[in-house]
Design a protein around this motif. Sequence first.
Motif, PDB file in Angstrom:
ATOM      1  N   SER A 149       0.821  -1.209   0.000  1.00  0.00           N
ATOM      2  CA  SER A 149       0.000   0.000   0.000  1.00  0.00           C
ATOM      3  C   SER A 149       0.857   1.262   0.000  1.00  0.00           C
ATOM      4  CB  SER A 149      -0.934   0.018   1.208  1.00  0.00           C
ATOM      5  OG  SER A 149      -0.201   0.296   2.386  1.00  0.00           O
ATOM      6  N   ARG A 150       0.251   2.333  -0.437  1.00  0.00           N
ATOM      7  CA  ARG A 150       0.938   3.634  -0.430  1.00  0.00           C
ATOM      8  C   ARG A 150       1.137   4.134   0.986  1.00  0.00           C
ATOM      9  NH1 ARG A 150      -1.255   6.869  -5.711  1.00  0.00           N
ATOM     10  NH2 ARG A 150      -0.831   5.162  -7.140  1.00  0.00           N
ATOM     11  N   LEU A 151       0.231   3.798   1.875  1.00  0.00           N
ATOM     12  CA  LEU A 151       0.391   4.207   3.274  1.00  0.00           C
ATOM     13  C   LEU A 151       1.662   3.608   3.870  1.00  0.00           C
ATOM     14  CD1 LEU A 151      -3.256   3.883   4.631  1.00  0.00           C
ATOM     15  CD2 LEU A 151      -1.895   5.966   4.502  1.00  0.00           C
ATOM     16  N   TRP A 152       1.918   2.352   3.570  1.00  0.00           N
ATOM     17  CA  TRP A 152       3.121   1.680   4.079  1.00  0.00           C
ATOM     18  C   TRP A 152       4.374   2.342   3.507  1.00  0.00           C
ATOM     19  CZ3 TRP A 152       4.128  -2.066   7.641  1.00  0.00           C
ATOM     20  CH2 TRP A 152       5.364  -2.689   7.588  1.00  0.00           C
ATOM     21  N   ALA A 179       1.610   6.125  13.151  1.00  0.00           N
ATOM     22  CA  ALA A 179       0.220   6.465  12.841  1.00  0.00           C
ATOM     23  C   ALA A 179      -0.161   5.959  11.450  1.00  0.00           C
ATOM     24  CB  ALA A 179       0.014   7.971  12.933  1.00  0.00           C
ATOM     25  N   LEU A 180       0.739   6.105  10.479  1.00  0.00           N
ATOM     26  CA  LEU A 180       0.461   5.637   9.118  1.00  0.00           C
ATOM     27  C   LEU A 180       0.373   4.110   9.059  1.00  0.00           C
ATOM     28  CD1 LEU A 180       2.756   8.062   7.106  1.00  0.00           C
ATOM     29  CD2 LEU A 180       0.248   7.994   7.071  1.00  0.00           C
ATOM     30  N   ILE A 181       1.225   3.442   9.801  1.00  0.00           N
ATOM     31  CA  ILE A 181       1.175   1.976   9.835  1.00  0.00           C
ATOM     32  C   ILE A 181      -0.115   1.504  10.482  1.00  0.00           C
ATOM     33  CG2 ILE A 181       2.241  -0.083  10.831  1.00  0.00           C
ATOM     34  CD1 ILE A 181       4.965   1.301  10.354  1.00  0.00           C
ATOM     35  N   TYR A 196      -6.765  -2.375   5.972  1.00  0.00           N
ATOM     36  CA  TYR A 196      -6.736  -3.708   5.371  1.00  0.00           C
ATOM     37  C   TYR A 196      -7.179  -4.815   6.325  1.00  0.00           C
ATOM     38  CZ  TYR A 196      -4.584  -1.511   1.392  1.00  0.00           C
ATOM     39  OH  TYR A 196      -4.347  -0.716   0.301  1.00  0.00           O
ATOM     40  N   GLY A 197      -7.716  -4.443   7.468  1.00  0.00           N
ATOM     41  CA  GLY A 197      -8.270  -5.436   8.387  1.00  0.00           C
ATOM     42  C   GLY A 197      -7.229  -6.289   9.074  1.00  0.00           C
TER      43      GLY A 197
END
Length: 144
Positions: free
Chosen positions: A44-47, A61-63, A70-71
Motif C-alpha cells: 500500500s501507499r500508506l506503508w 500512525a500511518l502503519i 486492510y483489516g
Amino acid sequence: MCEVPLWVSPSQEKVLLARLEAARRLYNACLGEALKRVKLIQQSRLWQKAWKAGNKDLRNALIREACSKYGFTDAALQHYAVETRRSCWIGEHLDVHVAQKLGTRAYRAARKVETLTSAFPATASAGNIRRSLCPSAGTYAPAG
C-alpha cells in the motif's frame, strides 16, 4: 522433564484427534489470511509513505492506519476465525473461544512478519497444536 502418557478410550481419542485437526486447519487458514493482509499492507501507499517518514510518531500512525484499512487487527482476525468456524465442519469440533484464540495466535505470528522481526511464521503441525492448545494431550510436562 517428566512425561506421563495420557490414557484415553478409543472414542475419546477420536474426539481429541478431530479437535486437534480442526484447530490446526483453522489456525493455518487464519495465518494464510493474515499473511495476505500483511502483503496488501506492505504494497500500500500508506506503508511506503510510512517508511519514508522521518518522524517515528507519524510512521506509527500511518502503519496503524494501513493495518486498520486492510483489516489487520486482532479483532478482525478473530472475527475471520469465528466466521470460518461457522461456515464449515470445524464448527462441530471447536467452540468460539478456541477459534478466537487461534485468530489471535495467527495475528501475533503474522505481526512478526509485518514488523520484519521474523522471516516467516511457522504453520501449525499436529504436535505444535497439541502442545499449545491442549497441554495435556499426548504427554504432561509439569511446570518448572
